[in-house]
Scaffold this motif. Structure first.
Motif, mmCIF file in Angstrom:
data_model
loop_
_atom_site.group_PDB
_atom_site.id
_atom_site.type_symbol
_atom_site.label_atom_id
_atom_site.label_comp_id
_atom_site.label_asym_id
_atom_site.label_seq_id
_atom_site.Cartn_x
_atom_site.Cartn_y
_atom_site.Cartn_z
ATOM 1 N N SER A 106 43.953 22.710 -58.747
ATOM 2 C CA SER A 106 43.790 24.076 -59.259
ATOM 3 C C SER A 106 42.330 24.484 -59.275
ATOM 4 C CB SER A 106 44.347 24.187 -60.684
ATOM 5 O OG SER A 106 45.720 23.977 -60.687
ATOM 6 N N ASN A 107 41.477 23.559 -59.661
ATOM 7 C CA ASN A 107 40.063 23.922 -59.731
ATOM 8 C C ASN A 107 39.480 24.121 -58.342
ATOM 9 O OD1 ASN A 107 38.110 24.340 -61.942
ATOM 10 N ND2 ASN A 107 36.857 22.951 -60.712
ATOM 11 N N TYR A 108 39.961 23.317 -57.407
ATOM 12 C CA TYR A 108 39.523 23.517 -56.019
ATOM 13 C C TYR A 108 39.926 24.908 -55.535
ATOM 14 C CZ TYR A 108 39.426 23.235 -50.962
ATOM 15 O OH TYR A 108 39.189 23.505 -49.642
ATOM 16 N N ILE A 109 41.158 25.287 -55.811
ATOM 17 C CA ILE A 109 41.638 26.601 -55.358
ATOM 18 C C ILE A 109 40.845 27.721 -56.040
ATOM 19 C CG2 ILE A 109 43.613 28.188 -55.427
ATOM 20 C CD1 ILE A 109 45.417 25.715 -54.998
ATOM 21 N N LEU A 110 40.672 27.630 -57.344
ATOM 22 C CA LEU A 110 39.944 28.688 -58.058
ATOM 23 C C LEU A 110 38.498 28.788 -57.589
ATOM 24 C CD1 LEU A 110 41.251 28.259 -61.715
ATOM 25 C CD2 LEU A 110 41.756 30.138 -60.140
ATOM 26 N N SER A 111 37.845 27.636 -57.423
ATOM 27 C CA SER A 111 36.427 27.747 -57.043
ATOM 28 C C SER A 111 36.285 28.138 -55.578
ATOM 29 C CB SER A 111 35.636 26.482 -57.408
ATOM 30 O OG SER A 111 36.154 25.339 -56.803
ATOM 31 N N THR A 112 37.276 27.830 -54.750
ATOM 32 C CA THR A 112 37.225 28.313 -53.366
ATOM 33 C C THR A 112 37.488 29.812 -53.307
ATOM 34 O OG1 THR A 112 37.986 26.161 -52.576
ATOM 35 C CG2 THR A 112 38.155 27.993 -51.030
ATOM 36 N N MET A 113 38.437 30.295 -54.117
ATOM 37 C CA MET A 113 38.644 31.743 -54.209
ATOM 38 C C MET A 113 37.347 32.433 -54.623
ATOM 39 S SD MET A 113 42.423 31.904 -56.101
ATOM 40 C CE MET A 113 42.505 33.702 -56.249
ATOM 41 N N GLU A 114 36.651 31.799 -55.550
ATOM 42 C CA GLU A 114 35.414 32.344 -56.101
ATOM 43 C C GLU A 114 34.337 32.471 -55.027
ATOM 44 O OE1 GLU A 114 34.769 30.477 -60.019
ATOM 45 O OE2 GLU A 114 32.891 29.837 -59.094
ATOM 46 N N THR A 115 34.131 31.405 -54.255
ATOM 47 C CA THR A 115 33.042 31.433 -53.275
ATOM 48 C C THR A 115 33.419 32.224 -52.021
ATOM 49 O OG1 THR A 115 33.795 29.256 -52.547
ATOM 50 C CG2 THR A 115 31.881 29.312 -53.974
ATOM 51 N N SER A 116 34.722 32.278 -51.717
ATOM 52 C CA SER A 116 35.120 32.916 -50.454
ATOM 53 C C SER A 116 35.626 34.340 -50.642
ATOM 54 C CB SER A 116 36.227 32.091 -49.799
ATOM 55 O OG SER A 116 37.427 32.196 -50.558
ATOM 56 N N GLY A 117 35.998 34.703 -51.871
ATOM 57 C CA GLY A 117 36.560 36.020 -52.100
ATOM 58 C C GLY A 117 37.984 36.172 -51.596
ATOM 59 N N ARG A 118 38.576 35.065 -51.150
ATOM 60 C CA ARG A 118 39.925 35.146 -50.593
ATOM 61 C C ARG A 118 40.977 35.085 -51.688
ATOM 62 N NH1 ARG A 118 38.860 30.212 -47.164
ATOM 63 N NH2 ARG A 118 41.102 30.128 -46.893
ATOM 64 N N ASP A 119 42.206 35.401 -51.304
ATOM 65 C CA ASP A 119 43.277 35.452 -52.298
ATOM 66 C C ASP A 119 43.991 34.104 -52.425
ATOM 67 O OD1 ASP A 119 44.245 37.233 -54.250
ATOM 68 O OD2 ASP A 119 44.280 38.835 -52.745
ATOM 69 N N PHE A 120 44.778 34.007 -53.482
ATOM 70 C CA PHE A 120 45.397 32.737 -53.844
ATOM 71 C C PHE A 120 46.238 32.108 -52.734
ATOM 72 C CE2 PHE A 120 49.046 30.418 -55.508
ATOM 73 C CZ PHE A 120 48.416 29.421 -56.221
ATOM 74 N N ASP A 121 47.170 32.879 -52.177
ATOM 75 C CA ASP A 121 48.101 32.306 -51.198
ATOM 76 C C ASP A 121 47.368 31.724 -49.994
ATOM 77 O OD1 ASP A 121 50.319 32.905 -52.711
ATOM 78 O OD2 ASP A 121 50.524 34.918 -51.844
ATOM 79 N N ASP A 122 46.354 32.457 -49.566
ATOM 80 C CA ASP A 122 45.541 32.065 -48.433
ATOM 81 C C ASP A 122 44.828 30.735 -48.691
ATOM 82 O OD1 ASP A 122 44.059 32.232 -46.156
ATOM 83 O OD2 ASP A 122 42.610 33.679 -46.967
ATOM 84 N N VAL A 123 44.196 30.638 -49.864
ATOM 85 C CA VAL A 123 43.440 29.428 -50.194
ATOM 86 C C VAL A 123 44.389 28.255 -50.419
ATOM 87 C CG1 VAL A 123 41.879 28.372 -51.874
ATOM 88 C CG2 VAL A 123 41.510 30.736 -51.126
ATOM 89 N N LEU A 124 45.529 28.527 -51.043
ATOM 90 C CA LEU A 124 46.505 27.447 -51.243
ATOM 91 C C LEU A 124 46.967 26.890 -49.900
ATOM 92 C CD1 LEU A 124 48.483 25.661 -52.825
ATOM 93 C CD2 LEU A 124 50.068 27.604 -52.868
ATOM 94 N N ALA A 125 47.299 27.788 -48.965
ATOM 95 C CA ALA A 125 47.775 27.333 -47.651
ATOM 96 C C ALA A 125 46.714 26.462 -46.976
ATOM 97 C CB ALA A 125 48.118 28.546 -46.782
ATOM 98 N N GLU A 126 45.467 26.875 -47.104
ATOM 99 C CA GLU A 126 44.404 26.073 -46.498
ATOM 100 C C GLU A 126 44.278 24.712 -47.184
ATOM 101 O OE1 GLU A 126 40.051 27.451 -45.373
ATOM 102 O OE2 GLU A 126 40.078 26.512 -47.351
ATOM 103 N N ALA A 127 44.365 24.734 -48.512
ATOM 104 C CA ALA A 127 44.265 23.473 -49.256
ATOM 105 C C ALA A 127 45.394 22.523 -48.869
ATOM 106 C CB ALA A 127 44.299 23.748 -50.761
ATOM 107 N N GLN A 128 46.565 23.084 -48.618
ATOM 108 C CA GLN A 128 47.688 22.242 -48.186
ATOM 109 C C GLN A 128 47.416 21.668 -46.802
ATOM 110 O OE1 GLN A 128 50.611 25.343 -49.075
ATOM 111 N NE2 GLN A 128 51.683 23.885 -50.410
ATOM 112 N N ALA A 129 46.891 22.519 -45.919
ATOM 113 C CA ALA A 129 46.596 22.055 -44.556
ATOM 114 C C ALA A 129 45.543 20.952 -44.577
ATOM 115 C CB ALA A 129 46.123 23.230 -43.704
ATOM 116 N N LEU A 130 44.599 21.044 -45.516
ATOM 117 C CA LEU A 130 43.530 20.050 -45.605
ATOM 118 C C LEU A 130 43.934 18.808 -46.397
ATOM 119 C CD1 LEU A 130 40.544 22.498 -46.329
ATOM 120 C CD2 LEU A 130 40.879 21.161 -44.239
ATOM 121 N N GLY A 131 45.134 18.851 -46.978
ATOM 122 C CA GLY A 131 45.581 17.706 -47.760
ATOM 123 C C GLY A 131 45.068 17.707 -49.192
ATOM 124 N N TYR A 132 44.425 18.797 -49.626
ATOM 125 C CA TYR A 132 43.953 18.886 -51.012
ATOM 126 C C TYR A 132 45.061 19.328 -51.962
ATOM 127 C CZ TYR A 132 39.273 18.704 -48.953
ATOM 128 O OH TYR A 132 38.146 18.345 -48.255
#
Lengths: 436, 436
Positions: A165-191
């Motif tokens: 969760s913290n990875y997703i929130l802080s990535t949303m923070e630095t990238s300005g992207r939305d939740f679903d997008d960052v979650l999908a990337e985190a899944q692809a990266l194995g996070y």
């Protein structure tokens, strides 16, 4: 130099299990010096013997039936790393402790659901139950609270307890992207897991919070009483608004104990919070975890580090093994289970604080008047308000921060607005972490 | 609920001693539950019986001669809070341990100078020697390193170990004021001693670093080998330049162990460092302390909290008492003293890193050429350089950050420039904290 040997049986050979083996092999000499004994891997097991785990396991005795380990007189400690709150892990744990073998586990779900029962079994049979790796990965948060803050009445304990969760929130923070997008990337990266709900819906953090709360407040562990909400509803716009107001959004687990004249209550909640940028937790990014304990004499203590991963988790598992080798057999929850006090779950309604509210509303006249009237009727006053049009004919975002009020007043506001045709989607409430 | 009683004798009734009494009184019930025993104050003493300490001490047995406590069969633990590396504190400590009484102390100077001797006395006589309060006040840094990171080979350990220095540096940072000015204010406010040299010259931090290094590296404590430089030479201009370059200046204690083919070396240094703003230590402000341990499996762990003050220090002292009540009698430095390895002091010259150099130079032609020639001759290349005129006809400030080079190259540069008529005052070298 260590003439005695402590023999462990490792059950579960995923990344943590193989990490424990690597650690014990690589740091063997140091561990022997620090524990005064040689730690030897007496037996190993997992579901599939033939899987390639990237570690040479041929030198270790393989046991097909893990329950045999709990009966094996050659093993002193069972290290349970298969996970799951019930099922095989629990059966194994009970059997090992009943047989007087010490148990080291990284299983937060099992401890959250059955920790007291297992602790009593350990007490009855003169065994140790250690679970440092179950909370906040490599951070010695359990030892920090159980031993480091032992002299204090803890005012509150809280922290960033879920790395995903913290990875997703802080990535949303630095990238300005939305939740679903960052979650999908985190899944692809194995996070993030393919089924991420335990992490992003706050369940994993709730497991850990309930364990910390029991230790911090000398209260009976009560996982079912944790009010839990995750981060699915957080939008990029919330993070941007929070930033403009001087905050970062973090998923926190937070617990407080209230001792009234008649009874004691325990407040436990996992929820997104607005954390002031000046607070140490606001600077905890990525998958890092952090636990804050505020004691009546110690003041605020922070423990921070990697919240997951094979290395950090193995570090915590082996620290527990070393503690047992050193003779650390004190009760799992710092005192006998019967001495832990039952606390009723605290109501949240009377809690005083500030809150961030976000509405998505239809772009039509009178909507703001409707919201502000509901706030007025609940006697909620507004510290700041931002109204932001996303694009023509699109939903309008109304975000605000309230002055201090009872949470019940915020709830009353939302109740009054429920079903209004002006609102598009559920309003979002994010509590603001206060200084006390 | 606790049927047994552990009786302590408190020696020294300054702010920490009276804090310990307040804590034991205020949290008595919790402490009894957590330690399984009642902690009772069996005797107290200090130099002046009649001083008003703001605490009612009439209920406690006063002993005029503190050394009597070490012989008193009614006392289980002696709590030494008088301070000083030698003299009465050391005499008391030795006598108590020789008599098999456990010792709890907040005395960093005594542990830094005589810790191994005292630890051996404790081992020989079956007593415990605990000193959590000697390092980083209320932060359980000793327990964190001794127990939390026990499974790891520590790559390096470092931290902000002196609250007074950190208060001065962070106040210089936020106010833009110069060192002397901020020091004077800190003294007036009681944040710095009338004679501040132990704090601002790094001696206090060196005491703590040597203790942490022994624990982290399983090496013999060697305070005399700590290379120590304080913060007197830091100017407001240095802080401003560091800020512009993305750094904050912190006084760090840092230790690393190097295991060569033939011998092991221990590097220990207290020195101002440029800390990248993204590093957790850059956000540690005021009198807060923080300790970072980097383990080969745990990764980076951070322990942060109040580094001084009666409450936090008392919290650490009483945590040690509780540990003894729980039966924690393991060796003071995590293993028997004879198992600790002697390490030769490491030379700093071959250390590779980046450095900030600041010169104050006369405002005349050719000065910059002279400096850059010295750098070239020592094969030091420059990452960035700032030349700043303070005011007409005044000294000019030349600040730069080097690329990675050996510290010996920086030293060679300074040697080449020594005695140059272009330089006004001593050049300043501040190391840059690297990622590893």
């Amino acid at each position: 130099m260590a003439s005695r040997t402590l023999s462990i049986g490792i059950v579960g050979l995923g990344t943590v299990g193989t990490g424990v083996i690597r650690l014990i092999e690589e740091n063997a000499m140091l561990i022997a010096r620090r524990s005064g004994q040689t730690i030897s891997i007496g037996a190993i097991t997992a579901r599939d013997r033939n899987k390639d785990r990237g570690v040479d396991l041929r030198g270790y005795r393989w046991v097909d039936d893990m329950l045999e380990m709990a009966d094996d007189p050659e093993l002193d400690i069972i290290v349970e790393l298969i996970g799951g709150s019930d099922g095989p892990a629990l059966t194994l744990a009970k059997k090992a402790l009943t047989n007087g073998k010490s148990l080291v586990t990284a299983n937060k779900a099992m401890i959250a659901h059955h920790g007291l029962e297992l602790a009593e079994l350990a007490e009855t049979n003169g065994a140790a139950l250690h679970y440092e790796a179950a909370v906040a990965g490599g951070i010695p948060a359990i030892k920090g609270v159980r031993e480091g803050t032992a002299a204090n009445r803890i005012e509150r304990i809280y922290g960033i307890l879920n790395g995903t969760s913290n990875y997703i929130l802080s990535t949303m923070e630095t990238s300005g992207r939305d939740f679903d997008d960052v979650l999908a990337e985190a899944q692809a990266l194995g996070y993030a897991e393919a089924d991420p709900s335990f992490d992003i819906d706050g369940v994993d953090a709730a497991h850990k919070l309930s364990i910390l709360a029991s230790l911090a407040f000398a209260s009976r562990l009560d996982f079912d009483a944790v009010a839990t909400e995750g981060i699915r509803a957080i939008q990029a716009a919330d993070i941007a608004q929070a930033d403009a107001l001087g905050y970062r959004i973090r998923l926190l687990g937070l617990a407080e104990r209230h001792d009234g004249d008649k009874a004691s209550e325990l407040f436990q909640r996992v929820h997104p919070y607005l954390v002031p940028k000046s607070h140490p937790l606001a600077n905890v990014d990525g998958s890092t975890n952090a636990v804050v304990a505020e004691g009546n004499f110690s003041g605020r203590l922070l423990f921070q580090g990697a919240g997951a991963g094979d290395g950090p988790t193995a570090s915590a598992v082996v620290a527990d093994i070393i503690a047992i080798a050193r003779g650390e057999l004190s009760p799992a929850f710092a005192m006998p289970v019967k001495a832990l006090e039952p606390c009723a779950p605290a109501e949240s309604g009377h809690r005083i604080g500030r809150a961030y509210l976000r509405f998505q509303v239809a772009d039509k006249p009178g909507v703001l008047a409707e919201i502000t009237a509901a706030l007025r009727d609940a006697d909620v006053s507004i510290e700041s308000l931002i109204q932001k049009e996303r694009s023509p004919n699109d939903a309008v975002l109304v975000a605000m921060v309230t002055h201090e009020c009872a949470e019940s007043q915020v709830n009353a506001t939302l109740d009054a607005l429920a079903g209004s045709s002006s609102l598009l989607g559920e309003p979002m409430v994010i509590h603001i972490l206060g200084d006390e």
